[in-house]
Design a protein around this motif. Structure first.
Motif, mmCIF file in Angstrom:
data_model
loop_
_atom_site.group_PDB
_atom_site.id
_atom_site.type_symbol
_atom_site.label_atom_id
_atom_site.label_comp_id
_atom_site.label_asym_id
_atom_site.label_seq_id
_atom_site.Cartn_x
_atom_site.Cartn_y
_atom_site.Cartn_z
ATOM 1 N N ARG A 1 10.842 -2.666 -9.458
ATOM 2 C CA ARG A 1 10.823 -1.553 -10.409
ATOM 3 C C ARG A 1 9.408 -1.015 -10.574
ATOM 4 O O ARG A 1 9.196 0.198 -10.673
ATOM 5 C CB ARG A 1 11.378 -2.002 -11.756
ATOM 6 N N VAL A 2 8.413 -1.903 -10.626
ATOM 7 C CA VAL A 2 7.019 -1.467 -10.750
ATOM 8 C C VAL A 2 6.627 -0.615 -9.547
ATOM 9 O O VAL A 2 6.031 0.461 -9.697
ATOM 10 C CB VAL A 2 6.079 -2.685 -10.874
ATOM 11 N N LEU A 3 6.955 -1.096 -8.367
ATOM 12 C CA LEU A 3 6.575 -0.385 -7.154
ATOM 13 C C LEU A 3 7.225 1.000 -7.098
ATOM 14 O O LEU A 3 6.563 2.008 -6.777
ATOM 15 C CB LEU A 3 6.974 -1.211 -5.931
ATOM 16 N N GLU A 4 8.488 1.056 -7.421
ATOM 17 C CA GLU A 4 9.195 2.336 -7.415
ATOM 18 C C GLU A 4 8.586 3.297 -8.439
ATOM 19 O O GLU A 4 8.384 4.482 -8.157
ATOM 20 C CB GLU A 4 10.677 2.101 -7.723
ATOM 21 N N ARG A 5 8.268 2.754 -9.624
ATOM 22 C CA ARG A 5 7.750 3.615 -10.697
ATOM 23 C C ARG A 5 6.350 4.130 -10.394
ATOM 24 O O ARG A 5 6.058 5.319 -10.575
ATOM 25 C CB ARG A 5 7.747 2.841 -12.016
ATOM 26 N N VAL A 6 5.474 3.256 -9.940
ATOM 27 C CA VAL A 6 4.100 3.701 -9.715
ATOM 28 C C VAL A 6 4.019 4.658 -8.535
ATOM 29 O O VAL A 6 3.183 5.574 -8.525
ATOM 30 C CB VAL A 6 3.150 2.497 -9.537
ATOM 31 N N LEU B 1 -8.753 2.414 -5.505
ATOM 32 C CA LEU B 1 -8.162 1.771 -6.675
ATOM 33 C C LEU B 1 -7.232 0.645 -6.249
ATOM 34 O O LEU B 1 -6.603 0.705 -5.187
ATOM 35 C CB LEU B 1 -7.360 2.778 -7.497
ATOM 36 N N VAL B 2 -7.155 -0.364 -7.092
ATOM 37 C CA VAL B 2 -6.159 -1.421 -6.946
ATOM 38 C C VAL B 2 -5.416 -1.531 -8.272
ATOM 39 O O VAL B 2 -6.038 -1.670 -9.326
ATOM 40 C CB VAL B 2 -6.801 -2.782 -6.608
ATOM 41 N N LEU B 3 -4.100 -1.438 -8.216
ATOM 42 C CA LEU B 3 -3.276 -1.730 -9.386
ATOM 43 C C LEU B 3 -2.832 -3.183 -9.264
ATOM 44 O O LEU B 3 -2.139 -3.546 -8.307
ATOM 45 C CB LEU B 3 -2.057 -0.809 -9.448
ATOM 46 N N GLU C 1 6.220 0.788 -19.604
ATOM 47 C CA GLU C 1 5.575 1.758 -20.492
ATOM 48 C C GLU C 1 4.055 1.630 -20.421
ATOM 49 O O GLU C 1 3.341 2.643 -20.412
ATOM 50 C CB GLU C 1 6.061 1.558 -21.928
ATOM 51 N N LEU C 2 3.558 0.402 -20.366
ATOM 52 C CA LEU C 2 2.115 0.206 -20.222
ATOM 53 C C LEU C 2 1.637 0.742 -18.886
ATOM 54 O O LEU C 2 0.577 1.376 -18.797
ATOM 55 C CB LEU C 2 1.769 -1.277 -20.351
ATOM 56 N N LEU C 3 2.422 0.510 -17.842
ATOM 57 C CA LEU C 3 2.087 1.040 -16.520
ATOM 58 C C LEU C 3 2.009 2.563 -16.561
ATOM 59 O O LEU C 3 1.065 3.167 -16.023
ATOM 60 C CB LEU C 3 3.148 0.594 -15.514
ATOM 61 N N VAL D 1 0.869 -1.178 0.000
ATOM 62 C CA VAL D 1 0.000 0.000 0.000
ATOM 63 C C VAL D 1 0.898 1.217 0.000
ATOM 64 O O VAL D 1 1.713 1.399 0.914
ATOM 65 C CB VAL D 1 -0.950 0.020 1.216
ATOM 66 N N LEU D 2 0.771 2.043 -1.034
ATOM 67 C CA LEU D 2 1.608 3.231 -1.154
ATOM 68 C C LEU D 2 1.193 4.288 -0.128
ATOM 69 O O LEU D 2 0.082 4.240 0.410
ATOM 70 C CB LEU D 2 1.500 3.799 -2.569
ATOM 71 N N PRO D 3 2.056 5.244 0.151
ATOM 72 C CA PRO D 3 1.718 6.300 1.112
ATOM 73 C C PRO D 3 0.423 7.046 0.774
ATOM 74 O O PRO D 3 -0.261 7.530 1.678
ATOM 75 C CB PRO D 3 2.932 7.232 1.038
#
Length: 411
Positions: free
Chosen positions: A202-207, A190-192, A104-106, A13-15
């Motif tokens: 990498r996904v977590l850092e990017r999103v 929302l849920v990604l 890129e899709l993300l 869960v992001l901040p």
């Protein structure tokens, strides 16, 4: 011998409150990802009926950074298979690409979660939605469930039309959509979800970087107690050339552990090719189609049956449906029926587990409803372990004795 790396589930869960989950399969050859927004027609007011579905269309018109053409070109450049859908309860945006295009899709989907909602696009797309409503009004088999749910739920939000009406869409203004988006598309709602060969870190850092500026908030959902209709209602429909019959009955929710038993019941009752209704109706040439299913909703649910038949067979088909549903409750399920249904569900589950795109839907919707993860083997174990007593316990509650028969017939 090559050692297969195990599938892993990741969650964070992001901040800002956004939930990010992934079923990581290092052996997969693609990545599927999507945003699951817990919003749909049940969250709309009557004057804004259809806004969730309309908004889904508008996201493809682009953001402040991209127009509709740029969006299409980017999806095509990645070779993405992508789409979106809106239901009574959820709006889902999803796509699948080769692993090298995952970030890129993300980035593209994340950008589209904050659409520009340009006035000219709004007015153009409004006409598209109105044409879509007209198109579905020409399809009685679609309107059967749209109208039937409304009559069955009797004012409960689960009976709201996903498309809305000509009046509600025609009267909708851009400012209402902007306010709805701001209220419902907050990170906490929302849920990604991702599935396949996912680079989790990498996904977590990017999103987290992409969504850091998103406004936060809460998007509560009301849960009034359903008070569904019983009995029968037959309505003439000018577009109907055949009789379209639906039966609605109380079922189980998406959170109910009995949902697997309910799926087995529906399969035994109305699975295409070999079920009680197949042999009672299709095999005798009385219907063009017949089937049964379950609708597992958020804290509510229903069984449904549908049949399409020639007008001269309408009354006989309804009589047979009544008889078969009464017999289903009275006699219960036989052991051989249970085993066949479990095998069918196990096969379907195996097929669904073969591609990241199929797993994305299961993982994403399951987490949206229950905040838990169920791997394929766990679901298979639950289905395989179902007993005759568990399945028949649902029938002992007499759901079909509280059925609502709804028919659309030629005017």
């Amino acid at each position: 011998m090559t050692k297969t790396r195990a599938v892993e589930f990741k969650e964070a869960v992001l901040p800002n409150g956004l939930s990010v989950i992934a079923e990581v399969n290092p052996e997969a050859r693609s990545v599927a990802l999507g945003y699951f927004c817990k919003t749909g027609s049940r969250d709309e007011t009557p004057e804004m009926a259809g806004v969730s579905h309309f908004l889904e269309h508008m996201l493809f018109k682009g953001s402040e950074r991209r127009g509709a053409l740029e969006v299409n070109l980017e999806f095509d450049r990645m070779g993405a298979q992508y789409n979106a859908f809106t239901s009574e309860e959820n709006t889902v945006y999803y796509g699948a690409v080769l692993p090298e295009f995952a970030l890129e899709l993300l980035e593209l989907w994340t950008d589209l979660m904050r659409p520009a909602l340009r006035l000219e696009d709004f007015e153009t797309e409004k006409q598209v939605i109105l044409e879509e409503i007209a198109l579905y009004e020409d399809r009685p088999q679609v309107m059967l469930f749209d109208r039937g749910r409304a009559r069955y739920f009797r004012g409960h939000p689960l009976g709201n039309s996903v498309l809305g009406t000509r009046q509600s869409i025609g009267g909708l203004v851009r400012e209402q959509m902007v306010a709805y988006h701001a209220q419902r598309y907050v990170p906490s709602n929302l849920v990604l979800a991702l599935a396949g060969r996912v680079d989790w870190e990498r996904v977590l850092e990017r999103v987290e970087a992409l969504t850091a500026a998103w406004p936060q908030g809460e998007a509560p959902r009301g849960y009034p107690e359903p008070s569904p209709a019983t009995g029968e209602l037959r309505e003439p429909y000018p577009k109907a050339t055949q009789a379209y019959i639906a039966v609605f009955a109380p079922g189980v929710s998406a959170q109910d552990p009995r949902r697997y038993a309910a799926q087995v019941l529906a399969s035994i009752l109305g699975e295409e090719g070999n079920s009680r209704l197949h042999w009672a109706l299709t095999d005798k040439g009385l219907v063009e189609s017949v089937g049964a299913g379950v609708d597992e909703a958020d804290r509510a649910g229903m069984f449904y049956v549908y049949a399409q038949t020639a007008p001269q067979n309408e009354e006989r088909v309804r009589d047979i449906l009544r008889f078969e549903l009464e017999r289903f409750e009275r006699e219960g399920v036989r052991q051989e029926e249970l085993e066949r249904a479990k095998n069918k569900l196990a096969t379907a589950l195996a097929f669904a587990g073969e591609t990241p795109m199929r797993r994305l839907m299961s993982v994403g919707l399951g987490y949206t409803y229950n905040r838990t993860y169920e791997p394929v083997d766990e679901v298979a174990r639950r289905i395989a372990g179902l007993t005759l007593r568990e399945v028949n316990a649902l029938l002992e509650e007499k759901p079909f004795s509280r059925s609502f028969f709804y028919t659309l017939a030629p005017a």
